[in-house]
Design a protein around this motif. Structure first.
Motif, short mmCIF file in Angstrom:
data_model
loop_
_atom_site.label_atom_id
_atom_site.label_comp_id
_atom_site.label_asym_id
_atom_site.label_seq_id
_atom_site.Cartn_x
_atom_site.Cartn_y
_atom_site.Cartn_z
N ARG A 117 9.35 6.85 8.28
CA ARG A 117 9.92 5.51 8.47
C ARG A 117 8.82 4.46 8.47
NH1 ARG A 117 13.15 8.08 12.38
NH2 ARG A 117 11.83 7.22 14.04
N ARG A 118 7.74 4.78 9.17
CA ARG A 118 6.64 3.82 9.25
C ARG A 118 5.97 3.65 7.89
NH1 ARG A 118 4.18 5.86 15.08
NH2 ARG A 118 5.81 4.90 16.37
N GLY A 119 5.85 4.73 7.14
CA GLY A 119 5.28 4.63 5.80
C GLY A 119 6.13 3.76 4.90
N ARG A 120 7.45 3.94 4.94
CA ARG A 120 8.35 3.11 4.13
C ARG A 120 8.26 1.65 4.56
NH1 ARG A 120 12.01 7.56 5.06
NH2 ARG A 120 12.26 8.80 3.15
N ALA A 121 8.19 1.42 5.87
CA ALA A 121 8.09 0.05 6.37
C ALA A 121 6.79 -0.60 5.89
CB ALA A 121 8.16 0.05 7.89
N LEU A 122 5.71 0.17 5.95
CA LEU A 122 4.43 -0.37 5.50
C LEU A 122 4.46 -0.67 4.00
CD1 LEU A 122 1.53 -1.13 6.09
CD2 LEU A 122 0.88 1.28 5.82
N ALA A 123 5.06 0.22 3.20
CA ALA A 123 5.16 -0.02 1.76
C ALA A 123 5.96 -1.29 1.47
CB ALA A 123 5.81 1.18 1.06
N ALA A 124 7.05 -1.50 2.20
CA ALA A 124 7.86 -2.70 2.00
C ALA A 124 7.09 -3.96 2.36
CB ALA A 124 9.14 -2.61 2.83
N LEU A 125 6.35 -3.91 3.46
CA LEU A 125 5.57 -5.06 3.89
C LEU A 125 4.45 -5.37 2.89
CD1 LEU A 125 4.72 -7.19 5.99
CD2 LEU A 125 3.42 -5.39 7.16
N LEU A 126 3.76 -4.34 2.43
CA LEU A 126 2.64 -4.55 1.52
C LEU A 126 3.09 -5.03 0.15
CD1 LEU A 126 0.40 -1.50 2.47
CD2 LEU A 126 0.07 -3.90 3.08
N ALA A 127 4.27 -4.60 -0.30
CA ALA A 127 4.80 -5.09 -1.58
C ALA A 127 4.99 -6.60 -1.52
CB ALA A 127 6.11 -4.39 -1.92
N ILE A 128 5.50 -7.10 -0.42
CA ILE A 128 5.67 -8.54 -0.25
C ILE A 128 4.32 -9.24 -0.24
CG2 ILE A 128 6.48 -10.34 1.34
CD1 ILE A 128 8.60 -8.32 2.31
N MET A 129 3.34 -8.64 0.43
CA MET A 129 2.01 -9.24 0.51
C MET A 129 1.34 -9.28 -0.87
SD MET A 129 0.69 -7.60 4.12
CE MET A 129 -0.85 -8.52 4.13
N VAL A 130 1.47 -8.18 -1.63
CA VAL A 130 0.87 -8.15 -2.97
C VAL A 130 1.49 -9.23 -3.85
CG1 VAL A 130 0.73 -6.79 -5.10
CG2 VAL A 130 0.19 -5.72 -2.91
N THR A 131 2.82 -9.32 -3.84
CA THR A 131 3.50 -10.31 -4.68
C THR A 131 3.11 -11.73 -4.29
OG1 THR A 131 5.38 -8.84 -5.01
CG2 THR A 131 5.75 -11.17 -5.40
N SER A 132 2.95 -11.99 -3.01
CA SER A 132 2.63 -13.35 -2.57
C SER A 132 1.20 -13.74 -2.90
CB SER A 132 2.87 -13.49 -1.07
OG SER A 132 1.94 -12.70 -0.33
N LYS A 133 0.29 -12.76 -3.00
CA LYS A 133 -1.12 -13.07 -3.18
C LYS A 133 -1.61 -12.95 -4.63
CE LYS A 133 -2.47 -11.64 1.51
NZ LYS A 133 -3.00 -12.94 1.95
N ARG A 134 -0.95 -12.12 -5.44
CA ARG A 134 -1.52 -11.85 -6.75
C ARG A 134 -1.45 -13.05 -7.70
NH1 ARG A 134 2.70 -7.72 -9.82
NH2 ARG A 134 4.60 -8.95 -9.49
N ALA A 135 -0.60 -14.03 -7.39
CA ALA A 135 -0.51 -15.20 -8.26
C ALA A 135 -1.78 -16.05 -8.21
CB ALA A 135 0.69 -16.06 -7.86
N TYR A 136 -2.53 -15.96 -7.10
CA TYR A 136 -3.74 -16.79 -6.99
C TYR A 136 -4.99 -15.99 -6.66
CZ TYR A 136 -2.88 -16.43 -1.93
OH TYR A 136 -2.67 -15.95 -0.67
N LYS A 137 -4.89 -14.67 -6.54
CA LYS A 137 -6.04 -13.83 -6.25
C LYS A 137 -6.48 -13.13 -7.53
CE LYS A 137 -6.61 -13.47 -1.53
NZ LYS A 137 -7.80 -13.15 -0.75
N ASP A 138 -7.59 -13.57 -8.09
CA ASP A 138 -8.07 -12.95 -9.32
C ASP A 138 -8.52 -11.51 -9.12
OD1 ASP A 138 -7.55 -15.13 -10.85
OD2 ASP A 138 -9.62 -15.79 -11.09
N SER A 139 -8.79 -11.13 -7.88
CA SER A 139 -9.22 -9.75 -7.63
C SER A 139 -8.13 -8.76 -8.04
CB SER A 139 -9.56 -9.56 -6.14
OG SER A 139 -8.47 -9.96 -5.32
N PHE A 140 -6.86 -9.11 -7.87
CA PHE A 140 -5.77 -8.24 -8.29
C PHE A 140 -5.78 -8.09 -9.81
CE2 PHE A 140 -4.27 -9.70 -4.18
CZ PHE A 140 -3.75 -8.55 -3.62
N VAL A 141 -5.94 -9.21 -10.50
CA VAL A 141 -5.93 -9.19 -11.96
C VAL A 141 -7.08 -8.37 -12.49
CG1 VAL A 141 -6.08 -10.63 -14.03
CG2 VAL A 141 -4.75 -11.42 -12.06
#
Length: 391
Positions: A117-141
């Protein structure tokens, strides 16, 4: 979602405004600790969906086609294995809605329902964080590119939506190659409360001006769509934009609107290959073949006639494919052109096995790129949407 009954560690982390400025690797470590997990690593799919790249240099990049991490990505399912150290390793799909971002690996001492449950919760939280940051973080690109991006592709990709969108009624997914050297191909899709809007465009030429043409066409589509224009007015808006700003340029395209509660599909074909309809594991020949109007930007060829909008009723489970001619003109490993029938056969075989729509297109485009003549004769774009009503 917390390591302690009172929920303090994770709640304190989420409530701390400083966490918003953390680099993602640090945020992952702190979240994992707050959830009582031993260790966690985020892997993102590279641009062409061949490898899963860790956000930091802590591990190699496993291939999507032949690894446990890749199996998790391809099927969007949990995968668990014994760790080479003490404990177990669980792979969770990293999903932002219907969009596949990558996977999350979690190392734990024991595999319990609480740890999952905690792993799924962490994956859901991190997906939101990745989507919110990758638009302006060149490190992701930078981490997810494996080659130098050409300028026309850089410009056009900045306008593209996520590869996959969807809800419980419909899913729409797309691929576009060559990834680092596209010229004038583009796709768009979006959801409203009742409709899916989808478009595939192919601008004249293969240079920066071609990409600019598609970018203007995409902007005109969205501008009209967000003003609640109907489909005919939307196409007219693209015509007007190209005529005003790029009078010597034009693009072909199919623009479609699906009411996902009723299954009514409306589309306009502007000098483009006709969409394909796959129903009950069969290609319905010429189901969407209509006389095409002139390309957008050449409205003068219409004389006084308005652009035509076609309509048909879909059935549950129908798949509709929009594509550019670079797809059917691509050569397979046997040297033959892919063609319409082989294109449809591939999608039919994949859907018969229950393969997810995004995975079907990923494997199809790779089969074209990995052929003996791996150079596509033209940009190749495919957009496929599937209607599964739940109204």
């Amino acid at each position: 979602m917390t390591a302690e009954p009172n929920g303090a560690p994770l709640e304190e982390f989420l409530a701390d405004p400083d966490h918003c400025t953390l680099d993602l690797a640090t945020a992952v470590a702190r979240c994992a600790k707050a959830l009582g997990l031993r260790h966690a690593v985020v892997y993102l799919a590279d641009l062409q969906q061949r490898h899963l790249v860790p956000l930091t240099e802590v591990a190699p990049s496993p291939p999507i086609d032949s690894s446990l991490a890749g199996w998790c990505y391809r099927t969007q399912s949990l995968r668990v294995e014994e760790s080479d150290r003490d404990g177990v390793t669980a792979w969770f799909p990293l999903l932002d809605g219907a969009e596949r971002l990558g996977v999350l690996t979690v190392h734990a001492w024991t595999l319990s329902a609480q740890a999952l449950r905690r792993g799924r919760a962490l994956a859901a939280l991190l997906a939101i964080m990745v989507t919110s940051k990758r638009a302006y973080k060149d490190s992701f690109v930078r981490r997810t590119r494996t080659a130098q991006m050409h300028l026309p592709a850089e410009m056009l990709r900045a306008f593209l939506p996520p590869r996959t969108i969807g809800n419980r009624h419909v899913v729409s997914t797309a691929v576009l190659e060559p990834a680092y050297d596209i010229g004038g191909d583009a796709f768009d899709h979006s959801l409203t409360a009742t409709s899916l809007h989808a478009a595939v465009l192919d601008a004249m030429g293969h240079n920066l001006l071609s990409g600019l043409t598609s970018a203007v066409a995409l902007a005109a589509c969205r501008n009209a769509r967000r003003s609640d224009a109907d489909l005919r007015a939307l196409v007219d808006n693209v015509d007007d934009a190209l005529s005003q700003w790029l009078p010597d340029q034009f693009c072909t395209g199919v623009l479609a609107q699906l009411d996902f509660c009723t299954g009514v599909l409306r589309w306009s074909n502007c000098g483009h290959p006709a969409p394909l309809l796959i129903r009950d594991q069969q290609l319905i020949a010429d189901a969407m073949a209509r006389e095409a109007d002139p390309p957008m930007g050449l409205r003068s060829l219409l004389s006084t006639r308005d652009r035509r909008v076609h309509e048909m009723q879909l059935r549950p489970g129908d798949r509709v494919l929009l594509y550019t001619d670079g797809v059917i003109e691509a050569r397979m490993t046997d040297g033959r052109l892919l063609g319409l029938e082989r294109f449809a056969e591939y999608v039919i075989r994949a859907s018969a096995t229950g393969e997810l729509a995004p995975e079907t297109l990923r494997r199809l485009i790779h089969s074209l790129l990995d052929s003996q003549d791996s150079r596509l004769r033209d940009d190749a774009t495919i957009l496929m949407f599937e209607w599964q009503p739940d109204c």
